[in-house]
Design an enzyme around this catalytic site. Structure first.
Site, PDB file in Angstrom:
ATOM      1  N   GLU A 198      -9.547 -22.951  41.650  1.00 42.16           N
ATOM      2  CA  GLU A 198     -10.629 -23.530  40.847  1.00 42.16           C
ATOM      3  C   GLU A 198     -11.372 -24.599  41.645  1.00 42.16           C
ATOM      4  O   GLU A 198     -11.058 -25.789  41.533  1.00 42.16           O
ATOM      5  CB  GLU A 198     -10.069 -24.130  39.552  1.00 42.16           C
ATOM      6  CG  GLU A 198      -9.560 -23.086  38.585  1.00 42.16           C
ATOM      7  CD  GLU A 198      -9.256 -23.646  37.202  1.00 42.16           C
ATOM      8  OE1 GLU A 198      -9.234 -24.881  37.022  1.00 42.16           O
ATOM      9  OE2 GLU A 198      -9.039 -22.817  36.290  1.00 42.16           O
ATOM     10  N   GLU A 203      -7.310 -16.232  35.721  1.00 37.19           N
ATOM     11  CA  GLU A 203      -6.549 -17.183  34.889  1.00 37.19           C
ATOM     12  C   GLU A 203      -7.325 -17.447  33.614  1.00 37.19           C
ATOM     13  O   GLU A 203      -8.549 -17.622  33.641  1.00 37.19           O
ATOM     14  CB  GLU A 203      -6.351 -18.496  35.650  1.00 37.19           C
ATOM     15  CG  GLU A 203      -5.557 -19.528  34.849  1.00 37.19           C
ATOM     16  CD  GLU A 203      -5.491 -20.890  35.543  1.00 37.19           C
ATOM     17  OE1 GLU A 203      -5.159 -20.950  36.742  1.00 37.19           O
ATOM     18  OE2 GLU A 203      -5.778 -21.897  34.864  1.00 37.19           O
TER      19      GLU A 203
HETATM   20  C1  IDC Z   1      -1.852 -27.198  34.382  1.00 35.58           C
HETATM   21  C2  IDC Z   1      -0.492 -26.955  33.810  1.00 35.58           C
HETATM   22  C3  IDC Z   1       0.219 -28.263  33.585  1.00 35.58           C
HETATM   23  C4  IDC Z   1       0.249 -29.022  34.883  1.00 35.58           C
HETATM   24  C5  IDC Z   1      -1.136 -29.161  35.471  1.00 35.58           C
HETATM   25  C6  IDC Z   1      -1.003 -29.792  36.840  1.00 35.58           C
HETATM   26  O1  IDC Z   1      -0.603 -26.205  32.618  1.00 35.58           O
HETATM   27  O2  IDC Z   1       1.548 -28.055  33.135  1.00 35.58           O
HETATM   28  O3  IDC Z   1       0.761 -30.315  34.643  1.00 35.58           O
HETATM   29  O4  IDC Z   1      -1.758 -27.899  35.589  1.00 35.58           O
HETATM   30  O5  IDC Z   1      -2.112 -29.760  37.609  1.00 35.58           O
HETATM   31  C7  IDC Z   1      -6.341 -24.862  35.053  1.00 35.58           C
HETATM   32  C8  IDC Z   1      -5.560 -24.854  36.310  1.00 35.58           C
HETATM   33  C9  IDC Z   1      -4.093 -24.948  36.029  1.00 35.58           C
HETATM   34  C10 IDC Z   1      -3.794 -25.879  34.851  1.00 35.58           C
HETATM   35  C11 IDC Z   1      -4.424 -25.254  33.605  1.00 35.58           C
HETATM   36  C12 IDC Z   1      -4.159 -26.053  32.321  1.00 35.58           C
HETATM   37  O6  IDC Z   1      -5.839 -23.743  37.130  1.00 35.58           O
HETATM   38  O7  IDC Z   1      -3.447 -25.407  37.199  1.00 35.58           O
HETATM   39  O8  IDC Z   1      -2.408 -25.935  34.684  1.00 35.58           O
HETATM   40  N1  IDC Z   1      -5.846 -25.104  33.824  1.00 35.58           N
HETATM   41  O9  IDC Z   1      -4.681 -27.338  32.411  1.00 35.58           O
HETATM   42  N2  IDC Z   1      -7.641 -24.682  34.942  1.00 35.58           N
HETATM   43  C13 IDC Z   1      -7.992 -24.834  33.655  1.00 35.58           C
HETATM   44  C14 IDC Z   1      -6.863 -25.111  32.924  1.00 35.58           C
END
Ligand code: IDC
Length: 468
Positions: free
Chosen positions: A294, A386
């Site tokens: 991302e 994702e």
């Molecule tokens: C989130 C995980 C969370 C963690 C965090 C750390 O769900 O447990 O603490 O990352 O960076 C994304 C990202 C993905 C995120 C997810 C939800 O690619 O890494 O995971 N998210 O926030 N993009 C949009 C949402």
């Protein structure tokens, strides 16, 4: 002189033989087998076999055992190549589990049928040595076993078997018959935190119960990820690629950049990582490369610059694999940064056989994101690598209406997707309840969160992949 040479040769051969057999004869061997009937129904059952190597390291193994009752037949097995002749059953290790260090275990299983009773199999041997649970003398004359050439996923109707090597055709992802396909599957959570969730039982559930077409392997680069142990994380990713392959699932290798958002920060790491995984996995049909997760706080031209340096590295090692490029604004095609897909349409990455990533979280991203996706899908090959059913934080309430609207749209456009996450993280985006990964049950409905239940329902419906 000739005679002397011949004598010397004989002597050398004898020495060679001694060298070859000497250490082996004294190598410790021994094994333990735990057999369980996982479930049993009318005339059928599922057997689980755990092998523990109690002797010296083994590279390549064959397990044999006897079915006591004439009616007991193995019909289908996994994590080994299985065969049965009369009452004798043989299971041989696959590429990814054939090496067993001292104390290491291998979990295999099979489905079988039975008529009368279903007694426990007997006479387990590993490479000819009886599995008595102790270290003993090696069998002086083990039955020679042909080295099986495992061909995981061949002719078995799995997604990789049916579709083969994928490629981009027009705006679609196409299979070996040059027909558009949609892959539906799940993403791991960060493998630096949740590796406990990716084991034989959980991946069997993903392939067999969920009928998932793909496993996205999320390898964070920062946040205790790749940068802390490049060799270790590379090996972990490769092992998950093999485990997906053994179950006929595609593996999406996600170079999970997130913070900092400019992928160029990790350019050298990306080149090192992709040179290695692409060379190692070039011969496989099940691998797709996602070169940045991302991008955020970076322009499209910055992302394009990164992609045009990393893609040649992948191609140099693995020329025919599909590569996916993340987009601006957390892979929103720019929408979350107030832009749109037109910046990509007007200035595409200079490479072929590539797709662009689009991500959404159903409770946060709704109609304007859906209309962007619909519009963009006519111009760009898109892959939803994702998405979440919840808010962009990964938590909050699931939005069932928005999730179903999204998934209906993706189905209609034949856009592939992976859901965040196949894990038991303490957040509503996780498919499993906290604590699930510490146990062995990934199949019963009681272990699923609301999000996991919805996704399992959607993913497990038949794929009907075109084959002509
Ligand atoms: C989130 C995980 C969370 C963690 C965090 C750390 O769900 O447990 O603490 O990352 O960076 C994304 C990202 C993905 C995120 C997810 C939800 O690619 O890494 O995971 N998210 O926030 N993009 C949009 C949402």
């Amino acid at each position: 002189m000739k005679r002397l040479l011949a004598l010397l040769a004989t002597f050398a051969t004898a020495l060679g033989l001694l060298a070859a057999f000497g250490p082996q004869a004294s190598a410790a061997s021994g094994c333990k087998v735990e057999y369980t009937v996982v479930s049993q129904w009318n005339g059928g059952f599922q057997g689980g076999v755990r092998i523990t190597n109690l002797g010296s390291s083994i590279s390549g193994w064959t397990l044999r055992f006897t079915m006591p009752d004439a009616g007991q037949k193995v019909s289908q097995g996994w994590n080994a190549t299985w065969s049965q002749s009369g009452s004798a059953v043989t299971a041989s290790g696959l590429d990814w589990n054939r090496n067993l260090a001292t104390g290491q275990t291998a979990d295999l299983g099979f489905q079988g049928t039975f008529t009368g009773a279903n007694p426990k199999p007997t006479a387990f041997t590993l490479n000819g040595v009886a599995c008595t649970g102790t270290v003993g003398q090696p069998d002086p004359d083990p039955t020679p076993t042909p080295d099986p050439t495992p061909d995981p996923g061949e002719g078995d109707g799995t997604p990789v078997d049916v579709n083969g090597q994928l490629h981009v055709c027009g705006v679609n992802l196409c299979n070996q018959y040059n027909r558009p396909v949609q892959l539906r599957g799940m993403s791991t959570h960060g493998i630096q935190w949740f590796s406990e969730c990716y084991n034989n039982a959980s991946l069997d559930a993903l392939a067999n119960d969920w009928k998932s077409d793909l496993l996205r392997i999320s390898m964070y680069v920062q946040e205790e990820g790749y940068e802390t142990d490049p060799a270790g994380f590379t090996a972990k990713v490769n092992s998950l690629v093999d485990q997906a392959e053994a179950r006929g699932m595609y593996a999406l290798i996600d170079f999970h950049t997130l913070t900092p958002g400019d992928p160029n920060y990790n350019l050298e790491r990306a080149k090192t990582f992709f040179a290695s995984v692409a060379a190692r996995n070039a011969g496989k049909k099940n691998v797709i490369y996602e070169i940045t997760n991302e991008p955020n706080g970076v322009s499209w031209s910055g992302i394009k610059n990164y992609a045009e340096q990393v893609i040649p590295v992948v191609r140099g090692a693995d020329p025919d694999a599909v590569v996916i490029v993340g987009t601006r604004g957390w892979s929103s095609l720019g929408v979350s940064d107030g832009s749109s897909e037109s910046e990509v349409v007007n200035n595409p990455v200079n490479a072929t056989n590539i797709m662009y990533a689009f991500h959404f979280y159903a409770a946060s991203h709704k109609d304007n994101y859906r209309s962007t996706l619909s519009r963009a899908a006519a111009r760009l090959p898109l892959f939803v690598t994702e998405f979440g059913t919840v808010s962009a934080t990964g938590g909050g309430a699931m939005d069932t209406g928005s999730t179903n609207a999204w998934l209906d749209l993706l189905d209609q456009l034949k856009i592939s997707y992976a859901n965040w996450t196949y894990s038991d993280a303490p957040e509503s985006s996780a498919a499993f309840k906290p604590g699930t990964c510490g146990g062995g049950d990934y199949s019963s409905s009681g272990v699923l969160n609301e999000s996991g239940a919805l996704l399992k329902n959607r993913i497990s419906t038949p794929d009907n992949f075109p084959t002509s």
